[in-house]
Design an enzyme around this catalytic site. Structure first.
Site, short mmCIF file in Angstrom:
data_model
loop_
_atom_site.label_atom_id
_atom_site.label_comp_id
_atom_site.label_asym_id
_atom_site.label_seq_id
_atom_site.Cartn_x
_atom_site.Cartn_y
_atom_site.Cartn_z
CG HIS A 372 5.37 6.18 -0.06
ND1 HIS A 372 4.75 6.66 -1.19
CD2 HIS A 372 6.52 6.88 0.04
CE1 HIS A 372 5.49 7.59 -1.76
NE2 HIS A 372 6.58 7.74 -1.02
CE LYS A 563 -5.18 -3.07 -6.52
NZ LYS A 563 -5.01 -1.68 -6.18
NE ARG A 564 5.07 -6.86 -5.68
CZ ARG A 564 6.38 -6.85 -5.49
NH1 ARG A 564 7.17 -6.06 -6.20
NH2 ARG A 564 6.95 -7.65 -4.61
CE LYS A 569 -0.66 -3.77 -2.87
NZ LYS A 569 -0.83 -2.33 -3.11
CB THR A 671 -0.79 5.47 -8.25
OG1 THR A 671 0.01 4.29 -8.14
CG2 THR A 671 -0.29 6.52 -7.28
CE LYS A 675 -0.30 4.73 -12.48
NZ LYS A 675 0.68 3.76 -11.94
#
Ligand code: NBX
Length: 837
Positions: A372, A563-564, A569, A671, A675
């Protein structure tokens, strides 16, 4: 469960369709309230009713579960075991009502007596047994496995304290202990009779046995007991009910009275506490890797309990372990459970005297491994001394696996010592480490990445040597999400609208959403589509007001990044855009801009300084922007605290724009991106992870693309990237950075955000400065497009319509076909007599 004596000794009652009628549900609800909780309806709290209701639903699940497990046993089916250190299933009640097909009836029944089902659903504390995407993916996969009627068990750990609850205090993240078990958990069944001993530490000795063969004896320093807690996982609109089996650590003897009499009371209690410590708490760090002894113990504890359980189940119905690999397929969710490769070898070779080669053949056929992450700092590698201290026997077995493996490597690449060193299970370049990804690769018959791009990068970088050695072992299986929880359950308005046009078959076959395409330009449908989105945004606006006190305008564009928190990110790139918009408004307060509400959510690892500082930055910018009269409500910034599955279900349906802005090559898949798009949000994103495939599916014209590609990122870095040049040459970027470092957002404190600013100007590992300009341009385009309601709505409908590929059902079908070789087993619901058992 109602068990009643009848003609056959015992019959489990009501294991048929009529257990879902309102009369039987109502009766059980009352019974549970009276006889389980000891309450009358007059004094029952919301929590009591939730609890009694959950038990009522659980009973229906158990009936299906018993039917399911009996069918598996009778038909001797092959079972998938998903090994994962993390699961984020989200609240169970709503999902179980949906999967049983009784959500609408129940909701109406509550309404008839003047109650709102949502209040009761809201009572549930979700099990936060994971950090982020990896744990949520495991939960989506369990949902799909059950829905596709695939025999499966999820194995994991029952952490007493899951991921912390997040509060924002003075703009900073505060961590609050998660107390998901405080009200008792009605979904789980404690099985004290399903328990295994797990050895830890100590040393090993070799003795000859009676036949003169050398046998290894592991003399552990301590032994901990693992006890099973089962949660039923029901599929959608099927009778298949699989199980999530989580292990809790306990002391071998619950209380040692002998020690008490001898005056060793505290030693006895100590022993108990030390043992129970093992599953006390989830490590709240996603990446980078941290080599903590307790974590290695947790990983091993999970693997040993799960494998012992599988062997026990196997030997219940088979004479020996010879065909073990024909009955079981184990998926390793990243390397966290990779030690199970060695544990299975130990159980087969040491404990059952199976010859090494046979055991190794079985092991490799059983396991497969999902990677991952590409981030080198996230790859698990355990220092040898620590490993030897916790798992002395396993280290010996690893050495033996490695010896044989490297022999074969040398045969294949004669004289290439550097190749052997690169492939070795042991990193010997400095201090010695066990490389868990290498162990997982060597011990598995299949290795997969989680998006097309990620798999290609795995093959060309992180696992390149393994790919050259065994190209046939590599697969891509792009992640997916469950349309049950993330559309049918969380977005009932959109679900009703979609159903009114194309029926509800899409819930089990997401490709059917394509049928919406023909309505993409239908004015009435468009109007209804917008009304749904607006209603969802109103609902989120209310939640925002309640949680943060901030009022936001549901008509504004909801531009969301949840998100985290992580530098890769790039939540801080989003902040640079906010400051850019803010500066435009300050310069010209009459400027016409698309009103926006920019919403963030996500947790930072408690020890990750930069991530915490980014939360403080978001809050600080929000504080200034939200109350500046020049902005006049055209720009609002919100940090929504405690992003978890429950909150996520409110957030995705309300998004207009989904931010997926990681540096290309860093996000394995993502992911959340799926969504959002499933719920009709348009994406602004880079060519990273599954964004690439989302863009392919929805069409480039329905996706706001920006940023450098992986190749360009590599090229820029190879040339010697200098972020400062971007600062010098881009006037707008310079103004943004200057405002940030002036202390403007920190009540004049020039030091607060200095680490962030300096990292951007002089380091910028994640290329924010290089991607800034194209990000701003695409954001401007998104803003303009939003004003064209018809065009935006069409794009939004097409995003939803083209999400078929991103169902976790598709992903699980690929695992079944290419990796696990398992088939569905149809489950019929019938009464069960003890004679059958
Ligand atoms: O797994 C995530 C990736 O970052 C996402 O791109 C991907 O979509 C998702 C599912 O494949 N990884 C992730 O969530 N990792 C963790 O949560 C994690 C937890 C513990 C740990 C390391 C990573 N020690």
């Amino acid at each position: 469960m109602a068990i009643e004596e009848k003609t056959t000794p015992f019959i489990i009652k009501e294991a048929s369709d009529n257990d879902l009628d309102m009369e039987s549900l109502g009766r059980d609800l009352n019974e549970n309230l009276f006889y389980y909780l000891g309450k009358s309806p007059l004094v029952a709290t919301l929590q009591d009713i939730y609890h009694a209701f959950a038990l009522t639903v659980r009973k229906r699940l158990l009936q299906r579960w018993i039917n399911t497990s009996m069918a598996y046993v009778k038909q001797k089916v092959k079972v998938v075991c998903y090994f994962s250190a993390e699961y984020l299933p989200g609240p169970h009640l709503g999902n179980n009502l949906l999967n049983l097909g009784i959500f609408p009836t129940i909701s109406q029944a509550f309404a008839r007596v003047g109650a709102n089902l949502d209040y009761f659903l809201d009572q549930e504390e979700e099990p936060g047994l994971g950090n982020g995407g990896l744990g949520r993916l495991a939960a989506c996969y369990l949902d799909s496995l059950a829905t596709l009627e695939i025999p499966a068990i999820g194995y994991g750990l029952r952490y007493e304290f899951g991921i912390f609850d997040q509060e924002i205090r003075d703009g900073w993240q505060a961590e609050i202990t998660d107390k998901w078990l405080q009200w008792d958990n009605p979904w789980e069944i404690h099985h004290p009779e399903i328990a295994y001993e797990v050895k830890l530490g100590g040393c090993c000795q070799t003795h000859p046995d009676r036949d003169g063969r050398l046998v290894v004896h592991w003399h552990p320093e301590r032994v901990v007991k693992g006890v099973a807690y089962d949660t039923p996982i029901l599929g959608y609109n099927v009778n298949t009910c699989n199980v999530l089996r989580l292990w809790k650590a306990e002391a071998i003897e619950s209380f040692d009275f002998q020690a008490f009499n001898k005056g060793d009371y505290y030693d006895a209690v100590d022993e108990k506490l030390v043992s129970e410590n093992l599953t006390k708490v989830l490590y709240p760090n996603d990446e980078p890797f941290e080599g903590k002894k307790l974590r290695l113990e947790q990983q091993y504890f999970l693997c040993s309990c799960a494998l012992q359980d599988m062997i026990r189940l196997h030997l219940h119905f088979a004479p020996n372990l010879g065909d073990f690999h024909e009955s079981w397929a184990v998926q390793l969710n990243d390397t966290h459970p990779a030690i199970s490769v060695v544990e299975l070898m130990r159980l087969l070779v040491d404990e059952r005297q199976i010859p090494w080669d046979q055991a190794w053949d079985t092991t490799r056929k059983v396991f497969s491994y999902t990677n991952h992450t590409l981030l080198p700092e996230a790859l698990e590698k355990w220092p040898l001394p620590l490993f030897a201290q916790v798992l002395p026997r396993h280290l010996e077995i690893i050495f033996e696996i490695n010896r044989r493996f490297l022999d074969s490597v040398r045969l294949r690449y004669p004289g290439d010592n550097s190749k052997a060193a690169r492939l070795s299970l042991i990193d010997e370049s400095g201090d010695r480490y066990v490389r868990m990804a290498h162990l997982a690769c060597v011990g598995s018959h299949a290795i997969n990445g989680v998006s097309a791009l990620h798999t290609e990068l795995l093959k060309s970088s992180t696992l390149q040597d393994f790919f050259e050695l065994w190209p046939e072992k590599f697969y891509n299986i792009t992640n997916g999400v469950t349309p049950r929880r993330f559309l049918a359950l969380s977005n009932p308005r959109l679900t009703a609208l979609i159903n009114s046009k194309i029926g509800s078959d899409w819930i089990k076959d997401l490709y059917k959403l394509r049928q919406l395409e023909e309505f993409a330009e239908d004015p009435d449908f468009q109007q209804s589509w917008r009304e749904v989105k607006l209603a969802n945004k109103r609902q989120l606006a209310n939640a925002i007001k309640a949680r943060t006190g901030i009022s936001v305008d549901p008509q504004s564009m909801f531009d969301i990044q949840v998100k985290r928190l992580h530098e890769y990110k790039r939540q801080h790139l989003n902040v640079l855009h906010i400051i850019t918009l803010y500066l435009r408004l300050k310069k010209d307060p009459t400027l016409e801009i698309t009103p926006r509400t920019i919403i963030f959510g996500g947790k930072a690892a408690p020890g990750y300084f930069m991530a915490r500082l980014i939360i403080k930055l978001i809050s600080s910018v929000a504080e200034v922007v939200n109350r500046d009269p020049d902005v006049n409500d055209r720009l609002k910034v919100v940090f929504f605290p405690n992003f978890n599955v429950k909150n996520a279900q409110k957030i995705y349906p309300a998004a207009d724009l989904s931010q997926q802005i990681s540096t290309a090559g860093k996000e394995a898949s993502g992911t959340g991106n799926m969504k959002f798009a499933l719920n009709g949000a348009l994406t602004i994103g880079t060519l990273d992870g599954a964004n690439v495939e989302i863009r392919e599916e929805v069409g480039p014209e329905n996706f706001f693309l920006f940023g450098h590609t992986v190749e360009e990122v590599q090229y820029i870095k190879a040339q010697g990237y200098n972020p400062y040049l971007y600062y010098q040459s881009n006037e707008h970027l310079r103004e943004v950075i200057d405002l940030l470092r002036s202390g403007f957002f920190a009540h004049g404190d020039r030091d607060l955000f200095r680490p962030l600013v300096e990292s951007l100007l002089y380091q910028d590992d994640y290329l924010l400065m290089a991607d800034y300009q194209s990000y701003i341009e695409r954001q401007d385009e998104a803003g303009m497009t939003f004003l064209d309601k018809k065009r935006w709505t069409r794009m939004s409908i097409l995003n939803t319509a083209r999400m078929g590929k991103f169902s976790s059902d598709r992903a699980i079908q690929e695992y079944c076909q290419h990796i696990w070789q398992v088939k569905p087993t149809f489950i019929e619901l019938q009464d069960i007599t003890l004679e059958q058992v």
